[in-house]
Design a protein around this motif. Sequence first.
Motif, PDB file in Angstrom:
ATOM      1  N   ARG A   9       0.812  -1.229   0.000  1.00 39.52           N
ATOM      2  CA  ARG A   9       0.000   0.000   0.000  1.00 39.52           C
ATOM      3  C   ARG A   9       0.837   1.267   0.000  1.00 39.52           C
ATOM      4  O   ARG A   9       0.447   2.263  -0.581  1.00 39.52           O
ATOM      5  N   ASP A  10       1.988   1.236   0.649  1.00 34.76           N
ATOM      6  CA  ASP A  10       2.829   2.431   0.678  1.00 34.76           C
ATOM      7  C   ASP A  10       3.455   2.711  -0.690  1.00 34.76           C
ATOM      8  O   ASP A  10       3.494   3.856  -1.140  1.00 34.76           O
ATOM      9  N   ILE A  11       3.933   1.662  -1.353  1.00 33.72           N
ATOM     10  CA  ILE A  11       4.503   1.846  -2.689  1.00 33.72           C
ATOM     11  C   ILE A  11       3.419   2.264  -3.675  1.00 33.72           C
ATOM     12  O   ILE A  11       3.621   3.179  -4.483  1.00 33.72           O
ATOM     13  N   ALA A  12       2.259   1.636  -3.619  1.00 35.62           N
ATOM     14  CA  ALA A  12       1.149   1.997  -4.515  1.00 35.62           C
ATOM     15  C   ALA A  12       0.763   3.464  -4.329  1.00 35.62           C
ATOM     16  O   ALA A  12       0.515   4.180  -5.306  1.00 35.62           O
ATOM     17  N   SER A  17       1.108   9.054  -6.691  1.00 30.81           N
ATOM     18  CA  SER A  17       1.311  10.491  -6.458  1.00 30.81           C
ATOM     19  C   SER A  17       2.443  11.090  -7.293  1.00 30.81           C
ATOM     20  O   SER A  17       2.652  12.297  -7.240  1.00 30.81           O
ATOM     21  N   LEU A  18       3.159  10.275  -8.065  1.00 29.77           N
ATOM     22  CA  LEU A  18       4.304  10.786  -8.818  1.00 29.77           C
ATOM     23  C   LEU A  18       3.887  11.689  -9.966  1.00 29.77           C
ATOM     24  O   LEU A  18       2.892  11.434 -10.649  1.00 29.77           O
ATOM     25  N   GLY A  19       4.673  12.728 -10.181  1.00 27.83           N
ATOM     26  CA  GLY A  19       4.546  13.588 -11.347  1.00 27.83           C
ATOM     27  C   GLY A  19       5.795  13.453 -12.201  1.00 27.83           C
ATOM     28  O   GLY A  19       6.782  12.817 -11.805  1.00 27.83           O
ATOM     29  N   HIS A  20       5.763  14.057 -13.375  1.00 29.38           N
ATOM     30  CA  HIS A  20       6.882  13.984 -14.302  1.00 29.38           C
ATOM     31  C   HIS A  20       8.166  14.503 -13.644  1.00 29.38           C
ATOM     32  O   HIS A  20       8.159  15.557 -13.027  1.00 29.38           O
ATOM     33  N   THR A  21       9.207  13.737 -13.735  1.00 33.06           N
ATOM     34  CA  THR A  21      10.573  13.967 -13.221  1.00 33.06           C
ATOM     35  C   THR A  21      10.720  13.713 -11.718  1.00 33.06           C
ATOM     36  O   THR A  21      11.826  13.834 -11.200  1.00 33.06           O
ATOM     37  N   MET A  60       6.921  -2.586 -14.073  1.00 31.53           N
ATOM     38  CA  MET A  60       5.633  -2.959 -14.667  1.00 31.53           C
ATOM     39  C   MET A  60       4.534  -1.982 -14.278  1.00 31.53           C
ATOM     40  O   MET A  60       3.495  -1.929 -14.915  1.00 31.53           O
ATOM     41  N   ASP A  61       4.767  -1.180 -13.232  1.00 32.60           N
ATOM     42  CA  ASP A  61       3.718  -0.312 -12.692  1.00 32.60           C
ATOM     43  C   ASP A  61       4.064   1.174 -12.766  1.00 32.60           C
ATOM     44  O   ASP A  61       3.235   2.007 -12.417  1.00 32.60           O
ATOM     45  N   MET A  62       5.275   1.508 -13.218  1.00 37.20           N
ATOM     46  CA  MET A  62       5.722   2.901 -13.213  1.00 37.20           C
ATOM     47  C   MET A  62       6.296   3.270 -14.566  1.00 37.20           C
ATOM     48  O   MET A  62       7.072   2.502 -15.146  1.00 37.20           O
ATOM     49  N   GLU A  63       5.945   4.442 -15.057  1.00 38.21           N
ATOM     50  CA  GLU A  63       6.549   4.982 -16.278  1.00 38.21           C
ATOM     51  C   GLU A  63       7.868   5.629 -15.891  1.00 38.21           C
ATOM     52  O   GLU A  63       7.890   6.599 -15.128  1.00 38.21           O
ATOM     53  N   VAL A  64       8.970   5.086 -16.400  1.00 34.44           N
ATOM     54  CA  VAL A  64      10.313   5.560 -16.054  1.00 34.44           C
ATOM     55  C   VAL A  64      10.961   6.161 -17.294  1.00 34.44           C
ATOM     56  O   VAL A  64      11.003   5.522 -18.343  1.00 34.44           O
ATOM     57  N   GLU A  65      11.467   7.396 -17.162  1.00 31.09           N
ATOM     58  CA  GLU A  65      12.132   8.021 -18.306  1.00 31.09           C
ATOM     59  C   GLU A  65      13.655   7.946 -18.205  1.00 31.09           C
ATOM     60  O   GLU A  65      14.346   8.179 -19.197  1.00 31.09           O
ATOM     61  N   ALA A  66      14.188   7.623 -17.023  1.00 26.31           N
ATOM     62  CA  ALA A  66      15.637   7.530 -16.876  1.00 26.31           C
ATOM     63  C   ALA A  66      16.006   6.761 -15.620  1.00 26.31           C
ATOM     64  O   ALA A  66      15.282   6.774 -14.628  1.00 26.31           O
ATOM     65  N   LYS A 107      11.264  11.145  -3.602  1.00 29.58           N
ATOM     66  CA  LYS A 107       9.998  11.089  -2.861  1.00 29.58           C
ATOM     67  C   LYS A 107      10.051   9.970  -1.833  1.00 29.58           C
ATOM     68  O   LYS A 107       9.460  10.069  -0.768  1.00 29.58           O
ATOM     69  N   VAL A 108      10.754   8.880  -2.195  1.00 26.04           N
ATOM     70  CA  VAL A 108      10.820   7.719  -1.313  1.00 26.04           C
ATOM     71  C   VAL A 108      12.050   6.885  -1.660  1.00 26.04           C
ATOM     72  O   VAL A 108      12.498   6.886  -2.810  1.00 26.04           O
ATOM     73  N   ILE A 109      12.569   6.209  -0.657  1.00 23.17           N
ATOM     74  CA  ILE A 109      13.591   5.187  -0.860  1.00 23.17           C
ATOM     75  C   ILE A 109      12.968   3.861  -0.460  1.00 23.17           C
ATOM     76  O   ILE A 109      12.453   3.724   0.652  1.00 23.17           O
ATOM     77  N   ILE A 110      12.992   2.926  -1.395  1.00 20.36           N
ATOM     78  CA  ILE A 110      12.466   1.585  -1.132  1.00 20.36           C
ATOM     79  C   ILE A 110      13.667   0.702  -0.821  1.00 20.36           C
ATOM     80  O   ILE A 110      14.508   0.435  -1.684  1.00 20.36           O
ATOM     81  N   ARG A 111      13.774   0.279   0.418  1.00 20.46           N
ATOM     82  CA  ARG A 111      14.920  -0.510   0.891  1.00 20.46           C
ATOM     83  C   ARG A 111      14.639  -1.990   0.699  1.00 20.46           C
ATOM     84  O   ARG A 111      13.623  -2.507   1.165  1.00 20.46           O
ATOM     85  N   THR A 112      15.533  -2.664   0.001  1.00 24.92           N
ATOM     86  CA  THR A 112      15.415  -4.103  -0.234  1.00 24.92           C
ATOM     87  C   THR A 112      16.372  -4.842   0.695  1.00 24.92           C
ATOM     88  O   THR A 112      17.114  -4.229   1.452  1.00 24.92           O
ATOM     89  N   GLY A 113      16.413  -6.142   0.580  1.00 22.48           N
ATOM     90  CA  GLY A 113      17.374  -6.940   1.332  1.00 22.48           C
ATOM     91  C   GLY A 113      18.658  -7.180   0.568  1.00 22.48           C
ATOM     92  O   GLY A 113      19.522  -7.936   1.020  1.00 22.48           O
ATOM     93  N   GLU A 114      18.791  -6.540  -0.585  1.00 25.55           N
ATOM     94  CA  GLU A 114      19.958  -6.747  -1.451  1.00 25.55           C
ATOM     95  C   GLU A 114      21.245  -6.427  -0.708  1.00 25.55           C
ATOM     96  O   GLU A 114      21.327  -5.423   0.003  1.00 25.55           O
ATOM     97  N   SER A 115      22.259  -7.294  -0.903  1.00 29.77           N
ATOM     98  CA  SER A 115      23.526  -7.078  -0.212  1.00 29.77           C
ATOM     99  C   SER A 115      24.718  -7.100  -1.163  1.00 29.77           C
ATOM    100  O   SER A 115      25.850  -7.243  -0.720  1.00 29.77           O
ATOM    101  N   THR A 116      24.462  -6.951  -2.473  1.00 34.08           N
ATOM    102  CA  THR A 116      25.574  -6.855  -3.412  1.00 34.08           C
ATOM    103  C   THR A 116      25.960  -5.381  -3.579  1.00 34.08           C
ATOM    104  O   THR A 116      25.131  -4.497  -3.389  1.00 34.08           O
TER     105      THR A 116
END
Length: 129
Positions: A9-12, A17-21, A60-66, A107-116
């Motif tokens: 729900r937080d990511i959604a 709420s994202l705008g261009h850039t 799959m859920d976000m339009e990314v330009e860069a 706007k947000v940092i999504i923290r994963t469990g990635e350790s590389t």
Amino acid sequence: MKKHGILNRDIARVLASLGHTDQIVIADCGLPVPPGVECIDLSIKLGVPSFLDVLTELLMDMEVEAFILAEEIKTENSYINQIFSRQEIPTYYLPHEKLKQETSKAKVIIRTGESTPYANVILRAGVIF
């Protein structure tokens, strides 16, 4: 209940709420979070969820330009770097210290469990029209 797309729900909420850039960050478990930037912590244990799992779902859920990555990923994490080299989205590189400074604009940092090493990316929102 949502049937498709991001279930968190937080990511959604952030994606809606994202705008261009606007920028969001997908981060490994070691990236520092600047004061004032929201952190959605998905990490459960080292490697879970992986950077790639989270990136795949967001794309799959976000339009990314860069994409913006750390220069160091080219030599220190060729696996993750290869994933971005196969994308049709422009990719820009900054020294890791500058990338960390740039995360203060997210706007947000999504923290994963990635350790590389250097498994962090800034996604810059595009538009769908």
